[in-house]
Design a protein around this motif. Structure first.
Motif, PDB file in Angstrom:
ATOM      1  N   PRO A 227     -35.848  52.310  39.949  1.00  0.00           N
ATOM      2  CA  PRO A 227     -36.375  52.878  38.708  1.00  0.00           C
ATOM      3  C   PRO A 227     -35.413  52.693  37.542  1.00  0.00           C
ATOM      4  O   PRO A 227     -34.204  52.853  37.688  1.00  0.00           O
ATOM      5  N   LEU A 228     -35.973  52.351  36.380  1.00  0.00           N
ATOM      6  CA  LEU A 228     -35.196  52.193  35.162  1.00  0.00           C
ATOM      7  C   LEU A 228     -35.868  52.954  34.027  1.00  0.00           C
ATOM      8  O   LEU A 228     -36.997  53.423  34.153  1.00  0.00           O
ATOM      9  N   ALA A 229     -35.156  53.055  32.907  1.00  0.00           N
ATOM     10  CA  ALA A 229     -35.712  53.714  31.736  1.00  0.00           C
ATOM     11  C   ALA A 229     -36.872  52.901  31.159  1.00  0.00           C
ATOM     12  O   ALA A 229     -37.046  51.725  31.469  1.00  0.00           O
ATOM     13  N   GLU A 230     -37.642  53.559  30.308  1.00  0.00           N
ATOM     14  CA  GLU A 230     -38.762  52.928  29.606  1.00  0.00           C
ATOM     15  C   GLU A 230     -39.779  52.336  30.575  1.00  0.00           C
ATOM     16  O   GLU A 230     -40.396  51.294  30.303  1.00  0.00           O
ATOM     17  N   LYS A 231     -39.952  53.013  31.715  1.00  0.00           N
ATOM     18  CA  LYS A 231     -40.953  52.647  32.718  1.00  0.00           C
ATOM     19  C   LYS A 231     -40.759  51.247  33.298  1.00  0.00           C
ATOM     20  O   LYS A 231     -41.677  50.648  33.849  1.00  0.00           O
ATOM     21  N   ARG A 232     -39.542  50.731  33.190  1.00  0.00           N
ATOM     22  CA  ARG A 232     -39.221  49.439  33.802  1.00  0.00           C
ATOM     23  C   ARG A 232     -38.651  49.657  35.196  1.00  0.00           C
ATOM     24  O   ARG A 232     -38.326  50.773  35.587  1.00  0.00           O
ATOM     25  N   CYS A 233     -38.497  48.567  35.939  1.00  0.00           N
ATOM     26  CA  CYS A 233     -37.872  48.609  37.267  1.00  0.00           C
ATOM     27  C   CYS A 233     -36.953  47.407  37.429  1.00  0.00           C
ATOM     28  O   CYS A 233     -37.174  46.348  36.832  1.00  0.00           O
ATOM     29  N   GLY A 234     -35.949  47.588  38.244  1.00  0.00           N
ATOM     30  CA  GLY A 234     -35.120  46.467  38.663  1.00  0.00           C
ATOM     31  C   GLY A 234     -35.653  45.925  39.977  1.00  0.00           C
ATOM     32  O   GLY A 234     -35.944  46.690  40.900  1.00  0.00           O
ATOM     33  N   LEU A 235     -35.780  44.614  40.066  1.00  0.00           N
ATOM     34  CA  LEU A 235     -36.280  43.961  41.281  1.00  0.00           C
ATOM     35  C   LEU A 235     -35.145  43.199  41.946  1.00  0.00           C
ATOM     36  O   LEU A 235     -34.407  42.456  41.284  1.00  0.00           O
ATOM     37  N   VAL A 236     -34.996  43.384  43.248  1.00  0.00           N
ATOM     38  CA  VAL A 236     -34.049  42.626  44.057  1.00  0.00           C
ATOM     39  C   VAL A 236     -34.863  41.960  45.158  1.00  0.00           C
ATOM     40  O   VAL A 236     -35.361  42.623  46.061  1.00  0.00           O
ATOM     41  N   LEU A 237     -35.011  40.645  45.082  1.00  0.00           N
ATOM     42  CA  LEU A 237     -35.873  39.891  45.997  1.00  0.00           C
ATOM     43  C   LEU A 237     -35.020  38.943  46.834  1.00  0.00           C
ATOM     44  O   LEU A 237     -34.280  38.122  46.294  1.00  0.00           O
ATOM     45  N   THR A 238     -35.106  39.071  48.149  1.00  0.00           N
ATOM     46  CA  THR A 238     -34.361  38.210  49.069  1.00  0.00           C
ATOM     47  C   THR A 238     -35.311  37.184  49.677  1.00  0.00           C
ATOM     48  O   THR A 238     -36.418  37.527  50.104  1.00  0.00           O
ATOM     49  N   VAL A 239     -34.862  35.928  49.716  1.00  0.00           N
ATOM     50  CA  VAL A 239     -35.675  34.859  50.315  1.00  0.00           C
ATOM     51  C   VAL A 239     -34.788  34.046  51.244  1.00  0.00           C
ATOM     52  O   VAL A 239     -33.556  34.037  51.107  1.00  0.00           O
ATOM     53  N   PRO A 240     -35.364  33.344  52.217  1.00  0.00           N
ATOM     54  CA  PRO A 240     -34.566  32.436  53.038  1.00  0.00           C
ATOM     55  C   PRO A 240     -33.867  31.396  52.167  1.00  0.00           C
ATOM     56  O   PRO A 240     -34.420  30.938  51.165  1.00  0.00           O
ATOM     57  N   ALA A 241     -32.651  31.035  52.539  1.00  0.00           N
ATOM     58  CA  ALA A 241     -31.844  30.136  51.710  1.00  0.00           C
ATOM     59  C   ALA A 241     -32.543  28.818  51.436  1.00  0.00           C
ATOM     60  O   ALA A 241     -32.432  28.265  50.333  1.00  0.00           O
ATOM     61  N   GLU A 242     -33.302  28.313  52.420  1.00  0.00           N
ATOM     62  CA  GLU A 242     -33.942  27.013  52.219  1.00  0.00           C
ATOM     63  C   GLU A 242     -35.080  27.070  51.197  1.00  0.00           C
ATOM     64  O   GLU A 242     -35.543  26.036  50.721  1.00  0.00           O
ATOM     65  N   GLU A 243     -35.505  28.297  50.831  1.00  0.00           N
ATOM     66  CA  GLU A 243     -36.570  28.437  49.831  1.00  0.00           C
ATOM     67  C   GLU A 243     -36.030  28.749  48.441  1.00  0.00           C
ATOM     68  O   GLU A 243     -36.800  28.851  47.480  1.00  0.00           O
ATOM     69  N   ALA A 244     -34.716  28.902  48.307  1.00  0.00           N
ATOM     70  CA  ALA A 244     -34.134  29.385  47.053  1.00  0.00           C
ATOM     71  C   ALA A 244     -34.428  28.457  45.885  1.00  0.00           C
ATOM     72  O   ALA A 244     -34.805  28.913  44.793  1.00  0.00           O
ATOM     73  N   ASP A 245     -34.266  27.156  46.065  1.00  0.00           N
ATOM     74  CA  ASP A 245     -34.490  26.227  44.952  1.00  0.00           C
ATOM     75  C   ASP A 245     -35.950  26.244  44.509  1.00  0.00           C
ATOM     76  O   ASP A 245     -36.249  26.210  43.306  1.00  0.00           O
ATOM     77  N   ALA A 246     -36.857  26.315  45.468  1.00  0.00           N
ATOM     78  CA  ALA A 246     -38.277  26.342  45.129  1.00  0.00           C
ATOM     79  C   ALA A 246     -38.633  27.617  44.384  1.00  0.00           C
ATOM     80  O   ALA A 246     -39.401  27.593  43.403  1.00  0.00           O
ATOM     81  N   VAL A 247     -38.082  28.761  44.801  1.00  0.00           N
ATOM     82  CA  VAL A 247     -38.358  30.022  44.122  1.00  0.00           C
ATOM     83  C   VAL A 247     -37.747  30.016  42.721  1.00  0.00           C
ATOM     84  O   VAL A 247     -38.353  30.500  41.759  1.00  0.00           O
ATOM     85  N   ALA A 248     -36.551  29.455  42.600  1.00  0.00           N
ATOM     86  CA  ALA A 248     -35.899  29.380  41.286  1.00  0.00           C
ATOM     87  C   ALA A 248     -36.708  28.545  40.301  1.00  0.00           C
ATOM     88  O   ALA A 248     -36.651  28.770  39.085  1.00  0.00           O
ATOM     89  N   ALA A 249     -37.467  27.581  40.809  1.00  0.00           N
ATOM     90  CA  ALA A 249     -38.253  26.696  39.948  1.00  0.00           C
ATOM     91  C   ALA A 249     -39.599  27.298  39.547  1.00  0.00           C
ATOM     92  O   ALA A 249     -40.298  26.733  38.692  1.00  0.00           O
ATOM     93  N   LEU A 250     -39.995  28.442  40.112  1.00  0.00           N
ATOM     94  CA  LEU A 250     -41.283  29.053  39.793  1.00  0.00           C
ATOM     95  C   LEU A 250     -41.318  29.549  38.351  1.00  0.00           C
ATOM     96  O   LEU A 250     -40.314  30.061  37.829  1.00  0.00           O
ATOM     97  N   ASP A 251     -42.474  29.415  37.711  1.00  0.00           N
ATOM     98  CA  ASP A 251     -42.622  30.036  36.403  1.00  0.00           C
ATOM     99  C   ASP A 251     -42.839  31.535  36.581  1.00  0.00           C
ATOM    100  O   ASP A 251     -42.943  32.037  37.711  1.00  0.00           O
ATOM    101  N   ASP A 252     -42.899  32.275  35.471  1.00  0.00           N
ATOM    102  CA  ASP A 252     -42.985  33.737  35.552  1.00  0.00           C
ATOM    103  C   ASP A 252     -44.194  34.202  36.352  1.00  0.00           C
ATOM    104  O   ASP A 252     -44.096  35.122  37.178  1.00  0.00           O
ATOM    105  N   GLU A 253     -45.345  33.573  36.117  1.00  0.00           N
ATOM    106  CA  GLU A 253     -46.562  34.001  36.796  1.00  0.00           C
ATOM    107  C   GLU A 253     -46.460  33.794  38.302  1.00  0.00           C
ATOM    108  O   GLU A 253     -46.821  34.679  39.092  1.00  0.00           O
ATOM    109  N   ALA A 254     -45.956  32.641  38.706  1.00  0.00           N
ATOM    110  CA  ALA A 254     -45.831  32.358  40.137  1.00  0.00           C
ATOM    111  C   ALA A 254     -44.774  33.243  40.783  1.00  0.00           C
ATOM    112  O   ALA A 254     -44.935  33.687  41.929  1.00  0.00           O
ATOM    113  N   PHE A 255     -43.695  33.535  40.055  1.00  0.00           N
ATOM    114  CA  PHE A 255     -42.657  34.408  40.605  1.00  0.00           C
ATOM    115  C   PHE A 255     -43.200  35.820  40.802  1.00  0.00           C
ATOM    116  O   PHE A 255     -42.945  36.463  41.834  1.00  0.00           O
ATOM    117  N   ILE A 256     -43.943  36.318  39.830  1.00  0.00           N
ATOM    118  CA  ILE A 256     -44.528  37.648  39.962  1.00  0.00           C
ATOM    119  C   ILE A 256     -45.509  37.694  41.124  1.00  0.00           C
ATOM    120  O   ILE A 256     -45.566  38.674  41.880  1.00  0.00           O
TER     121      ILE A 256
END
Length: 411
Positions: A227-256
């Protein structure tokens, strides 16, 4: 060059050299100053208060014991304005029926802890450092070499003005996971690669978080929402290492979409992800905490999996315990004191490391047969009061023999 200060009963204290001006090193410097102990803080970068909020900044989950400790050394008053209370923690696993909740009201406290942007804590530490009277700060500066003396260390510090030579009674390595001090002391470190990568960003949920933090496990790794102020949240997302580059390349919509799939819909639709970068996750544990007139603390002593957000919380307890032991003595580097420090920290350190490592190995294990057992364990934690209290107290940072600065009266 030596920097000694008088003791109340006569004699003098010899200074402590702290290498590393991050969150833990700065906290130790402040705690020593509050106790009237002279110290020298070597910081790699020049101090700078960053007052500009960022939508993609890193957020810290501070345990209740940590907030108590920061308050005791005069830091919390400078940082609390940006903090959001954590009133409930919800733990679950994707696809399984069990869940457990830690609730502040059930534990008789107003908050289990707080979420605070790292920028806000850093700024609070810098403001408190400016109030110190027993502290010498060298920044930007780096430790080049060090030589053992009969009663301490001779350290050669590189500064913009040239190399300074300092004679100190105790050397403290607070210089992070790849600690140069640890290496120069010859302390071995055990490394475990989780083969996972971490993405950290800020998001906006559709529903009010109401002070709730979430930890959700899955085969691919844990997901945390803070939980954060102003109704925001902090997200911590863990993925397998072999998927990291693909996840990093996602646009905002695909990441969400990925975050929504991994976290679920407890807060409704997620939106507005900030910038994110992958960070490889490794467990690094020093083979020993102390050497001859030397100590390693914080990430230099142990870097744990970010599950449960234990890194800074554990490191602050390192710093406050060391300051507590140093405060009454003339020689902060004596062997008996360092042995007591190592013994005091062992239960907390080993218990926290075992907890974080065990949770990742068991809660994220791709083994369907474990599913019912995991769910039953979570249900037991949620419905058996002694287990509730056991888990909640450790989640709040009260483990082993904590430093006095973090303690409070609990019902």
């Amino acid at each position: 060059m030596t920097l000694d200060s008088p003791l109340p009963n006569g004699g003098s204290r010899r200074p402590v050299l702290i290498v590393g001006g991050g969150l833990v090193g700065a906290s130790l410097a402040i705690a020593l100053d509050a106790a009237g102990c002279p110290a020298i803080l070597v910081e790699a970068a020049a101090p700078r208060v960053d007052a500009q909020p960022s939508y993609d900044e890193r957020n810290l989950a501070l345990a209740r014991a940590t907030v108590n400790g920061l308050d005791a050394i005069g830091v919390w008053r400078h940082a609390r304005g940006g903090a959001t209370p954590i009133r409930q923690i919800h733990v679950s696993r994707a696809g399984e029926f069990g869940a457990t909740r830690m609730d502040a009201g059930r534990e008789g406290v107003d908050a289990l802890g707080y979420t605070l942007p790292a920028r806000e804590l850093g700024a609070g530490l810098l403001r408190r450092l400016d109030e110190c009277t027993q502290l010498t700060r060298l920044a930007p500066a780096t430790l080049e070499t060090m030589e053992p003396l009969d009663d301490g260390w001779r350290a050669h510090i590189r500064t913009p003005e040239g190399v300074r030579t300092l004679d100190v009674a105790l050397l403290v390595g607070a210089d992070g996971t790849t600690s140069s001090v640890r290496k120069q002391l010859g302390i071995e470190a055990d490394t475990y690669d989780y083969e996972q990568a971490l993405f950290v960003c800020t998001i906006t949920p559709e529903r009010d978080h109401a002070g709730r933090a979430f930890e959700r496990f899955a085969d691919g790794g844990p997901v945390a929402v803070l939980p954060l102020a102003e109704k925001r949240c902090g997200l911590v997302l863990t993925v397998p290492a072999e998927e990291a580059d693909a996840v990093a390349a996602l646009d905002d919509e695909a990441f969400i979409d990925l975050a929504q799939q991994r976290f679920g819909w407890r807060l409704g639709r997620l939106s507005r992800p900030g910038k994110r970068f992958p960070y490889p996750i490794k467990r690094v544990a020093a083979a020993q905490l102390v050497g001859r007139r030397a100590v390693v603390i914080g990430n230099a002593a142990q870097t744990v999996h970010p599950i449960g957000a234990q890194g800074f919380n554990l490191g602050l307890r390192d710093a406050l315990t060391l300051a507590e032991l140093i405060a009454p003595v003339a020689d902060p580097g004596e062997a008996a004191l360092l042995a007591e420090y190592a013994a005091r920290r062992a239960p907390d350190r080993e218990g926290t490391m075992a907890m974080s490592h065990g949770l990742i190995r068991l809660a994220c294990l791709e083994q369907p047969l474990f599913g019912p057992l995991r769910s039953l364990a979570l249900l037991a934690f949620d419905h058996v009061p002694p287990l509730q209290r056991f888990i909640a107290r450790r989640g709040m940072g009260f483990r082993g023999k904590p430093p006095r600065a973090v303690l409070e009266r609990l019902p």
